[in-house]
Design an enzyme around this catalytic site. Structure first.
Site, short mmCIF file in Angstrom:
data_model
loop_
_atom_site.label_atom_id
_atom_site.label_comp_id
_atom_site.label_asym_id
_atom_site.label_seq_id
_atom_site.Cartn_x
_atom_site.Cartn_y
_atom_site.Cartn_z
CE LYS A 153 -3.96 -2.17 2.26
NZ LYS A 153 -4.84 -2.21 3.44
CE LYS A 176 -7.82 -8.81 -0.93
NZ LYS A 176 -7.79 -8.48 0.52
CE LYS A 202 -13.61 -3.67 2.39
NZ LYS A 202 -12.58 -4.70 2.63
#
Length: 380
Positions: A112, A197, A200
């Protein structure tokens, strides 16, 4: 009965991956077999640049979808993280036993932080330390088991390490949790990038099936899913990741086995069609219940309010005990605190004894009190 804790971060709309990888097991297994605690972890959504209004909307939507997926407030506890102060209280204590090296080795932090830098943004300190808050989420409730996918196992290991370290240094305060994994589809992958993955927070919409996607939208996304070179339908995660992802999704929706299902199909098209229909049917009751709950927002708010009260009652004794164990002076309500002289070092004990001998409190005790007030005022 064992206690399980799981959380959903409101950084995006919940996906098929969230449902098959976690939420369905929470509803069908965990809340029936354990003392289950489920949390919308909204504080974790603040670690990157965000729209405050969107975080609130997504938090409410996540709570509604958890209930729509089958969580029953009479069987489990559902609440919002920021409504229970014990999470933040315990997080700081755990930061005091965590190390900088541990935080910088976390895989999700590295990924991130790299994305933030690529966008030209700055990396917030909370992005580095949020695994400690996650550990606090878990440890505050005396959690025995944490159902997680492969990408979150490292965070549970950190919670275990911090619990053991705290217990060894300051005395037994925490249950040491363990990670548990769903049997199938623990990690549903992106339909357009089967090596990533189905997250969301991702912005590759065509590769993500959201729980509230209309049936035709969901079908279209699955029919356009990336597959692999070749014609034979085989289950091989390493060599045929796109095909394996479709087979795992179909298996999770139908209760089958990915390897067994691979022998049923002679073409990619037939596999995609059946997978699309299976997904639509799995999502249909969730979407129907979501519509009903949206028409009764007071019910959802009541569930969250009652859930926060129960969560607070569960977490507070553990967090208060950890505060005492690490050396913090307990707050005393309803009048002046009574000092236990056995907890004072001998110079402090002597000072109190000398102060009590002066008339009207004008001895050393009065000087200490006056000096303390003066120092506080100066500090302000």
């Amino acid at each position: 009965m064992k206690r399980v804790f799981s959380g959903v971060k409101p950084t995006g709309h919940l996906t098929l991956g969230n449902y098959l990888g976690a939420m369905r097991q929470w509803a069908t297994v965990d809340q029936h077999e354990a003392d289950a605690v489920f949390c919308i972890v909204d504080l974790h959504a603040l670690t990157v640049d965000h729209d405050p209004g969107r975080v609130r909307r997504l938090s409410r939507q996540a709570a509604t979808l958890l209930l729509a997926a089958g969580l029953d407030p009479s069987l489990c506890t559902v609440f919002v993280q920021s409504h229970v102060d014990e999470h933040a209280r315990l997080s700081y204590l755990l930061e005091c036993v965590a190390t900088d090296g541990e935080m910088r080795r976390m895989i999700q932090y590295k990924e991130k932080a790299a994305r933030e830098r690529e966008r030209g943004g700055s990396v917030r300190l909370s992005l580095l330390t949020y695994p400690v808050l996650m550990a606090a989420d878990i440890l505050a409730y005396g959690t025995d088991a944490v159902p997680v996918g492969d990408d979150q196992t490292q965070h549970v290991e950190l919670a275990r390490d911090l619990a053991v370290r705290f217990n060894q240094r300051y005395g037994q305060a925490f249950v040491v949790p363990r990670a548990t994994k769903p049997r199938v589809a623990a990690r549903v992958m992106n339909l357009q990038d089967p090596l990533s993955k189905m997250g969301k927070s991702d912005d590759t919409g065509p590769g993500i099936v959201y729980l509230l996607d209309e049936p035709e939208v969901a079908r279209k996304k699955i029919m356009r899913a990336v597959t692999d070179s070749g014609r034979e339908v085989v289950y091989d995660r390493e060599a045929r990741p796109g095909l394996a992802n479709l087979l795992e999704i179909l298996a999770a929706c139908t209760g089958g086995n990915p390897e067994g299902l691979s022998g049923v199909y002679e073409s990619y098209g037939a596999l995609k069609k059946d997978t699309a229909e299976a997904v639509v049917e799995v999502l249909r009751p969730v979407q129907d219940r979501h519509k009903e709950l949206c028409a009764d927002p007071a019910y959802v708010e009541g569930v969250l309010r009652d859930g926060a009260e129960r969560a607070r009652a569960m977490a507070r004794p553990t967090v208060d005990a950890a505060y005492r164990a690490i050396g913090l002076l307990p707050a005393v309500a309803g009048g002046p605190a009574k000092t236990d002289s056995s907890e004072l070092d001998s110079p402090e004990r002597g000072s109190l004894e000398r102060g009590s001998s002066g008339a009207g409190g004008s001895g050393a005790g009065g000087s200490v009190a006056g000096g303390s007030v003066g120092s506080l005022n100066a500090a302000r």
